[in-house]
Design a protein around this motif. Sequence first.
Motif, mmCIF file in Angstrom:
data_model
loop_
_atom_site.group_PDB
_atom_site.id
_atom_site.type_symbol
_atom_site.label_atom_id
_atom_site.label_comp_id
_atom_site.label_asym_id
_atom_site.label_seq_id
_atom_site.Cartn_x
_atom_site.Cartn_y
_atom_site.Cartn_z
ATOM 1 N N HIS A 80 0.753 -79.436 72.755
ATOM 2 C CA HIS A 80 0.289 -78.321 71.598
ATOM 3 C C HIS A 80 -1.183 -77.922 71.993
ATOM 4 O O HIS A 80 -2.116 -79.093 72.612
ATOM 5 N N ILE A 81 -1.850 -77.255 72.065
ATOM 6 C CA ILE A 81 -3.207 -76.787 72.729
ATOM 7 C C ILE A 81 -3.562 -76.019 70.964
ATOM 8 O O ILE A 81 -2.894 -74.972 70.314
ATOM 9 N N LYS A 119 -4.985 -69.012 79.556
ATOM 10 C CA LYS A 119 -4.854 -68.747 80.762
ATOM 11 C C LYS A 119 -4.686 -69.465 81.633
ATOM 12 O O LYS A 119 -3.799 -69.825 82.497
ATOM 13 N N HIS A 120 -5.404 -70.510 81.192
ATOM 14 C CA HIS A 120 -5.103 -71.969 82.328
ATOM 15 C C HIS A 120 -3.804 -73.250 81.546
ATOM 16 O O HIS A 120 -3.973 -73.698 82.548
ATOM 17 N N GLY A 121 -4.495 -73.017 80.188
ATOM 18 C CA GLY A 121 -3.329 -74.511 79.405
ATOM 19 C C GLY A 121 -1.433 -73.491 78.963
ATOM 20 O O GLY A 121 -1.322 -74.988 79.591
ATOM 21 N N ALA A 122 -1.473 -72.403 79.663
ATOM 22 C CA ALA A 122 0.068 -72.291 79.298
ATOM 23 C C ALA A 122 0.879 -73.150 80.385
ATOM 24 O O ALA A 122 1.733 -72.988 80.300
ATOM 25 N N PRO A 123 0.578 -72.711 81.815
ATOM 26 C CA PRO A 123 1.348 -73.439 82.924
ATOM 27 C C PRO A 123 1.319 -75.025 82.259
ATOM 28 O O PRO A 123 2.498 -75.538 82.781
ATOM 29 N N VAL A 124 0.386 -76.097 81.797
ATOM 30 C CA VAL A 124 1.306 -76.889 81.732
ATOM 31 C C VAL A 124 1.471 -77.598 80.044
ATOM 32 O O VAL A 124 1.876 -78.382 79.962
ATOM 33 N N LEU A 125 1.915 -76.351 79.436
ATOM 34 C CA LEU A 125 2.220 -76.342 77.933
ATOM 35 C C LEU A 125 3.484 -76.402 78.214
ATOM 36 O O LEU A 125 4.245 -76.043 79.250
ATOM 37 N N SER A 126 5.071 -77.454 77.486
ATOM 38 C CA SER A 126 6.153 -77.279 77.429
ATOM 39 C C SER A 126 7.108 -75.908 77.098
ATOM 40 O O SER A 126 5.809 -75.201 76.204
ATOM 41 N N ALA A 128 8.671 -75.927 74.462
ATOM 42 C CA ALA A 128 8.869 -76.266 72.936
ATOM 43 C C ALA A 128 6.882 -75.767 72.519
ATOM 44 O O ALA A 128 6.786 -75.970 71.090
ATOM 45 N N GLY A 129 6.416 -75.281 73.175
ATOM 46 C CA GLY A 129 4.964 -75.825 73.018
ATOM 47 C C GLY A 129 4.307 -74.260 71.936
ATOM 48 O O GLY A 129 4.471 -73.801 72.246
ATOM 49 N N SER A 130 3.324 -74.636 71.857
ATOM 50 C CA SER A 130 2.630 -73.904 70.915
ATOM 51 C C SER A 130 0.874 -73.686 71.669
ATOM 52 O O SER A 130 0.347 -74.975 71.819
ATOM 53 N N ILE A 131 0.114 -72.803 71.078
ATOM 54 C CA ILE A 131 -1.418 -71.944 70.805
ATOM 55 C C ILE A 131 -1.846 -71.746 69.724
ATOM 56 O O ILE A 131 -1.344 -71.078 69.524
ATOM 57 N N THR A 132 -2.973 -72.781 69.439
ATOM 58 C CA THR A 132 -3.478 -72.566 67.891
ATOM 59 C C THR A 132 -5.231 -71.597 67.940
ATOM 60 O O THR A 132 -4.994 -73.025 67.740
ATOM 61 N N PHE A 133 -4.800 -70.824 67.872
ATOM 62 C CA PHE A 133 -6.925 -70.254 66.998
ATOM 63 C C PHE A 133 -7.365 -70.122 66.433
ATOM 64 O O PHE A 133 -6.144 -70.404 65.028
ATOM 65 N N THR A 134 -8.347 -70.123 65.522
ATOM 66 C CA THR A 134 -9.089 -69.740 65.002
ATOM 67 C C THR A 134 -10.122 -68.473 64.683
ATOM 68 O O THR A 134 -10.792 -68.837 65.271
ATOM 69 N N PHE A 221 1.909 -76.751 60.039
ATOM 70 C CA PHE A 221 2.179 -76.083 60.091
ATOM 71 C C PHE A 221 2.857 -75.023 61.473
ATOM 72 O O PHE A 221 3.836 -75.253 61.384
ATOM 73 N N LEU A 222 1.925 -74.555 61.604
ATOM 74 C CA LEU A 222 1.466 -74.013 62.730
ATOM 75 C C LEU A 222 2.325 -74.801 64.086
ATOM 76 O O LEU A 222 2.954 -74.002 65.359
ATOM 77 N N ILE A 223 1.695 -76.087 64.683
ATOM 78 C CA ILE A 223 2.133 -76.118 65.372
ATOM 79 C C ILE A 223 3.820 -76.635 65.265
ATOM 80 O O ILE A 223 4.454 -76.761 66.236
ATOM 81 N N GLY A 224 4.248 -77.288 64.324
ATOM 82 C CA GLY A 224 6.010 -77.328 64.032
ATOM 83 C C GLY A 224 6.311 -76.668 63.666
ATOM 84 O O GLY A 224 7.330 -76.691 63.624
ATOM 85 N N ASN A 225 6.447 -75.491 63.251
ATOM 86 C CA ASN A 225 7.199 -74.009 62.265
ATOM 87 C C ASN A 225 7.505 -73.299 63.809
ATOM 88 O O ASN A 225 7.130 -72.716 64.366
ATOM 89 N N GLY A 226 8.805 -73.810 64.314
ATOM 90 C CA GLY A 226 9.710 -73.541 65.163
ATOM 91 C C GLY A 226 9.470 -71.854 64.870
ATOM 92 O O GLY A 226 10.092 -70.977 65.825
ATOM 93 N N PHE A 227 9.430 -71.092 64.076
ATOM 94 C CA PHE A 227 10.092 -69.623 64.087
ATOM 95 C C PHE A 227 8.919 -68.875 63.224
ATOM 96 O O PHE A 227 8.220 -67.959 62.377
ATOM 97 N N THR A 228 7.743 -69.704 63.386
ATOM 98 C CA THR A 228 6.263 -68.481 63.579
ATOM 99 C C THR A 228 5.622 -68.471 65.251
ATOM 100 O O THR A 228 5.068 -69.333 65.386
ATOM 101 N N THR A 229 5.212 -67.449 64.919
ATOM 102 C CA THR A 229 4.665 -67.018 66.042
ATOM 103 C C THR A 229 4.205 -65.709 66.244
ATOM 104 O O THR A 229 4.549 -64.280 65.487
ATOM 105 N N GLY A 230 3.108 -65.489 66.718
ATOM 106 C CA GLY A 230 2.605 -64.430 66.724
ATOM 107 C C GLY A 230 1.036 -64.010 64.860
ATOM 108 O O GLY A 230 1.024 -62.611 64.769
#
Length: 242
Positions: A80-81, A119-126, A128-134, A221-230
């Motif tokens: 996760h990022i 851009k540079h983090g997505a290629p190293v994520l699994s 099932a990974g996630s990216i969360t901004f603030t 919650f956001l990194i853990g809930n697999g049905f939440t994106t966008g």
Amino acid sequence: MDIRNRKILIVGGGSGMGLAFARQCLDRGARVVIAGRREARLSGARNSLGHPDALETMVVDIAQEDDVAALFERIGRLDHIVSTAADIGGAYQLLPQLDLTAVQRVMNSKFYGPLWLAKHGAPVLSGAGSITFTSGVAAYRPAARGSVVAAVNAALEGLVRALAVELAPIRVNAVSPGWVDTEIWSSIAGDRKDETLQAMAKRLPVGRVGCPEDIADALSFLIGNGFTTGSVLHVEGGHRLI
Ligand SMILES: NC(=O)c1ccc[n+]([C@@H]2O[C@H](COP(=O)([O-])OP(=O)(O)OC[C@H]3O[C@@H](n4cnc5c(N)ncnc54)[C@H](OP(=O)(O)O)[C@@H]3O)[C@@H](O)[C@H]2O)c1
């Protein structure tokens, strides 16, 4: 979600909400990398967090694309990022006082930085990974002096929705905090920080400003809930209702 042994990068993890989230992740058994521009701040955070075997610190300025690319080369695979980075103090000005440098610092920390992280983090994520901004409530309840921050938060939320489509199945979300008692208010309100936060607390339906742990809970919650994106998760004590 069980985050034991998951590897989580937290940019902005040296202070405020990022630090609270780092503490929560470490206490739950994750491996954590906290990153930011200032080595001294990261060392202070390292000392306060404990868990030395599960914690790494890395200096990065996410405004610099090369810096971000090098960061991910050093880190390797990630689950996760998260970024809570912001450099906004100087931009809280009325239009006549706004200068380009202050505006660019907000853009660099809250728009270009997240863009390079994705851009540079997505290629190293699994997968099932996630990216969360603030982002932040200023996008919804703008105030005088806050035009740049309002606009950048809104832009970041637009980016989140687009990246959730482009980077799928990686999930991409944002937490949008309201007023939260962190160091950022020293740069905005100076020595009037305490009275400013007290006045804000009285205006909110919940009768208090937020604490960093409120936002850490939302990030969990956001990194853990697999049905939440966008999605944008608002954690603001009812601020958008007043
Ligand atoms: N606190 C609030 O009331 C509030 C309200 C709405 C939204 N927010 C948003 O919530 C997020 C977290 O805020 P916070 O209150 O926890 O802020 P904070 O304590 O000031 O933390 C921000 C962190 O970002 C790091 N940072 C800034 N620019 C960076 C860059 N270019 N590259 C890498 N790291 C950078 C800083 O470390 P270095 O200086 O060492 O780099 C610092 O550790 C921010 O996005 C903020 O805009 C906060």
